[in-house]
Design a protein around this motif. Structure first.
Motif, PDB file in Angstrom:
ATOM      1  N   ARG A 212       0.937  -1.280  -0.003  1.00  0.00           N
ATOM      2  CA  ARG A 212      -0.133  -0.178  -0.105  1.00  0.00           C
ATOM      3  C   ARG A 212       0.840   1.390  -0.217  1.00  0.00           C
ATOM      4  O   ARG A 212       1.743   1.141   0.745  1.00  0.00           O
ATOM      5  N   VAL A 213       0.536   2.380  -0.709  1.00  0.00           N
ATOM      6  CA  VAL A 213       1.218   3.525  -0.840  1.00  0.00           C
ATOM      7  C   VAL A 213       0.124   4.646  -0.264  1.00  0.00           C
ATOM      8  O   VAL A 213      -1.098   4.423  -0.568  1.00  0.00           O
ATOM      9  N   TYR A 214       0.612   5.755   0.195  1.00  0.00           N
ATOM     10  CA  TYR A 214      -0.283   6.871   0.742  1.00  0.00           C
ATOM     11  C   TYR A 214       0.407   8.128   0.180  1.00  0.00           C
ATOM     12  O   TYR A 214       1.664   8.252   0.209  1.00  0.00           O
ATOM     13  N   LEU A 215      -0.485   8.870  -0.272  1.00  0.00           N
ATOM     14  CA  LEU A 215      -0.155  10.293  -0.960  1.00  0.00           C
ATOM     15  C   LEU A 215      -1.010  11.274  -0.492  1.00  0.00           C
ATOM     16  O   LEU A 215      -2.148  11.248  -0.151  1.00  0.00           O
ATOM     17  N   ALA A 216      -0.353  12.264   0.393  1.00  0.00           N
ATOM     18  CA  ALA A 216      -0.946  13.192   1.027  1.00  0.00           C
ATOM     19  C   ALA A 216      -1.173  14.630   0.194  1.00  0.00           C
ATOM     20  O   ALA A 216      -0.012  15.020  -0.521  1.00  0.00           O
ATOM     21  N   GLU A 217      -2.586  15.273   0.252  1.00  0.00           N
ATOM     22  CA  GLU A 217      -2.661  16.535  -0.501  1.00  0.00           C
ATOM     23  C   GLU A 217      -2.227  17.585   0.414  1.00  0.00           C
ATOM     24  O   GLU A 217      -2.476  17.720   1.658  1.00  0.00           O
ATOM     25  N   GLU A 218      -1.837  18.490  -0.312  1.00  0.00           N
ATOM     26  CA  GLU A 218      -1.464  19.846   0.583  1.00  0.00           C
ATOM     27  C   GLU A 218      -2.878  20.691   0.994  1.00  0.00           C
ATOM     28  O   GLU A 218      -3.790  20.354   0.196  1.00  0.00           O
ATOM     29  N   THR A 219      -3.052  21.035   2.062  1.00  0.00           N
ATOM     30  CA  THR A 219      -4.038  21.913   2.739  1.00  0.00           C
ATOM     31  C   THR A 219      -4.221  23.048   2.104  1.00  0.00           C
ATOM     32  O   THR A 219      -3.406  23.840   1.923  1.00  0.00           O
ATOM     33  N   THR A 220      -5.404  23.355   1.711  1.00  0.00           N
ATOM     34  CA  THR A 220      -5.856  24.736   1.088  1.00  0.00           C
ATOM     35  C   THR A 220      -6.863  25.255   1.712  1.00  0.00           C
ATOM     36  O   THR A 220      -7.709  24.653   2.582  1.00  0.00           O
ATOM     37  N   MET A 221      -6.675  26.524   2.446  1.00  0.00           N
ATOM     38  CA  MET A 221      -7.387  27.308   3.135  1.00  0.00           C
ATOM     39  C   MET A 221      -7.697  28.704   2.709  1.00  0.00           C
ATOM     40  O   MET A 221      -7.240  29.560   2.286  1.00  0.00           O
ATOM     41  N   TYR A 222      -9.109  29.199   2.885  1.00  0.00           N
ATOM     42  CA  TYR A 222      -9.496  30.503   2.781  1.00  0.00           C
ATOM     43  C   TYR A 222     -10.116  31.158   3.901  1.00  0.00           C
ATOM     44  O   TYR A 222     -10.904  30.513   4.735  1.00  0.00           O
ATOM     45  N   MET A 223      -9.623  32.398   4.395  1.00  0.00           N
ATOM     46  CA  MET A 223     -10.210  32.958   5.205  1.00  0.00           C
ATOM     47  C   MET A 223     -11.026  34.015   5.058  1.00  0.00           C
ATOM     48  O   MET A 223     -10.707  34.791   4.292  1.00  0.00           O
ATOM     49  N   PRO A 224     -12.264  33.985   5.290  1.00  0.00           N
ATOM     50  CA  PRO A 224     -13.172  35.063   5.034  1.00  0.00           C
ATOM     51  C   PRO A 224     -12.600  36.349   5.737  1.00  0.00           C
ATOM     52  O   PRO A 224     -12.167  36.400   6.769  1.00  0.00           O
ATOM     53  N   ASN A 225     -13.270  37.675   5.176  1.00  0.00           N
ATOM     54  CA  ASN A 225     -12.802  38.921   5.840  1.00  0.00           C
ATOM     55  C   ASN A 225     -14.065  39.560   6.245  1.00  0.00           C
ATOM     56  O   ASN A 225     -13.819  40.757   6.846  1.00  0.00           O
ATOM     57  N   ALA A 226     -15.314  39.030   6.444  1.00  0.00           N
ATOM     58  CA  ALA A 226     -16.363  39.515   6.861  1.00  0.00           C
ATOM     59  C   ALA A 226     -17.388  38.499   7.442  1.00  0.00           C
ATOM     60  O   ALA A 226     -17.525  37.307   6.693  1.00  0.00           O
ATOM     61  N   PHE A 227     -18.199  38.709   8.412  1.00  0.00           N
ATOM     62  CA  PHE A 227     -19.353  37.705   8.460  1.00  0.00           C
ATOM     63  C   PHE A 227     -20.600  38.431   9.320  1.00  0.00           C
ATOM     64  O   PHE A 227     -20.342  39.514   9.687  1.00  0.00           O
TER      65      PHE A 227
END
Length: 274
Positions: A212-227
Motif C-alpha cells: 500500500r502507498v499513501y499520498l498526502a494532499e496539501e491543505t488549502t485554506m480560505y479565510m473570510p474577511n467578514a461575517f
C-alpha cells in the motif's frame, strides 16, 4: 556374527517393518500475496500422499540477489491443506519478492522445485493537486497469466471492498483524478490487485495484492474577511480542504489586543459573542 579365530557366534534375528517409500509427485506455488503490514502470505499446493518429506520456501529480491531460506515445513507439521506460510521478514513496501519451493524427500534429497512467483511492488507520485499517478511491477509466475489489475483507493480507515478501476495485464500505470473526490484528511491510500486467469490445473483462481502507498494532499485554506451574526454567513472560521492537523488553534482578538474567542475545534467558529 562375531568372528574370533576359526570360530564365530551369531545373534538372534529381528525384523524391522517400514512403510514403503513414496516420492513426492508435485509442488505448486499458487499465490504470493502482500498483507496490509507488508508481510507476504504464500499458498502452496503440496503432495499429501507422501509419508515423509520437507518443503523449503526460498526468496530473493533486488537487495538480496542470492536466494535465502524463509522457512521449512516437514510432512508431520502439515496441519492444513493447502500449505499457507507467512514471510514475516519481508518488507514489501521496499521491494518486490521472488519465491519458489524446493521439495526434499525423506533422505534429504531434492526431488522437485516449484514455479517462481514475483509479487507486485507499487509506488505513487503526485502529478498535481488533482492527479495521483500509480506505477507497479508486474505480477509474474502464474502459468495462465494475469487477467487484469484492479486499482483500490481508500482514505483513513475507510477501506472500500470495491476497486475504483481496472486495467489490462499489459498496463502497469494508472492516473487517478481526485479533483472531485471528497476526502477530509487529504491522505489517499492505494493498492493494486492482480487477478489470475482461469484454467489452472489445480483449480486456483487467485488474487494477489501489492503493498500500500499513501499520498498526502496539501491543505488549502480560505479565510473570510467578514461575517454577519444572525445572518446567512453567521460564523467566522476558515474554510479549508484536506485538513487533518492535530494542533488546530483559532484565536480572535479585539482592537485592544484582548483575547475574546479561541477554539481547538476546526468545525467551530466565532459567532461574534464575547
Amino acid at each position: 556374527q562375531a568372528q574370533f579365530g576359526s570360530k564365530s557366534s551369531s545373534s538372534c534375528k529381528q525384523s524391522v517393518k517400514t512403510y514403503s517409500y513414496l516420492k513426492p509427485q508435485f509442488v505448486y506455488l499458487a499465490n504470493a500475496d502482500v498483507l496490509p503490514f507488508n508481510e507476504i502470505e504464500l499458498t502452496v499446493e503440496v503432495d499429501t500422499l507422501v509419508n515423509d518429506c520437507t518443503w523449503e520456501i526460498w526468496s530473493s529480491n533486488m537487495d538480496i540477489a542470492t536466494p535465502v531460506l524463509v522457512t521449512s515445513v516437514s510432512r508431520d507439521q502439515l496441519t492444513a491443506f493447502p500449505l499457507v506460510v507467512t514471510d514475516e521478514s519481508a518488507d514489501a513496501a521496499a521491494f518486490s519478492y521472488h519465491y519458489y519451493v524446493i521439495v526434499k524427500d525423506s533422505c534429504g534429497n531434492e526431488t522437485l522445485q516449484s514455479n517462481q512467483l514475483t509479487t507486485i511492488h507499487l509506488t505513487g507520485t503526485k502529478l498535481s493537486t488533482a492527479q495521483n499517478q500509480l506505477d507497479w511491477t508486474a505480477f509474474e509466475g502464474w502459468d495462465e497469466g494475469v487477467e487484469k489489475y484492479y486499482i483500490f483507493r481508500f482514505s483513513g480507515d475507510e477501506i472500500s471492498p470495491f476497486p475504483i478501476d481496472s486495467v489490462g495485464p499489459e498496463i502497469l500505470t494508472y492516473t487517478d483524478n481526485i479533483a472531485a473526490v471528497d476526502n477530509v484528511s487529504g491522505v489517499f491510500g492505494y493498492w493494486v490487485q492482480a487477478k489470475q486467469h482461469q484454467g489452472n490445473p489445480f483449480g486456483y483462481v487467485e488474487k494477489s495484492n501489492s503493498n500500500r502507498v499513501y499520498l498526502a494532499e496539501e491543505t488549502t485554506m480560505y479565510m473570510p474577511n467578514a461575517f454577519r451574526p444572525g445572518g446567512i454567513n453567521n460564523e467566522f472560521k476558515p474554510v479549508y480542504k484536506y485538513f487533518s492537523g492535530s494542533q488546530y488553534l483559532l484565536q480572535v482578538y479585539n482592537r485592544w489586543g484582548q483575547l475574546i474567542f479561541e477554539t481547538n475545534n476546526p468545525s467551530t467558529g466565532w459567532t461574534g459573542m464575547y
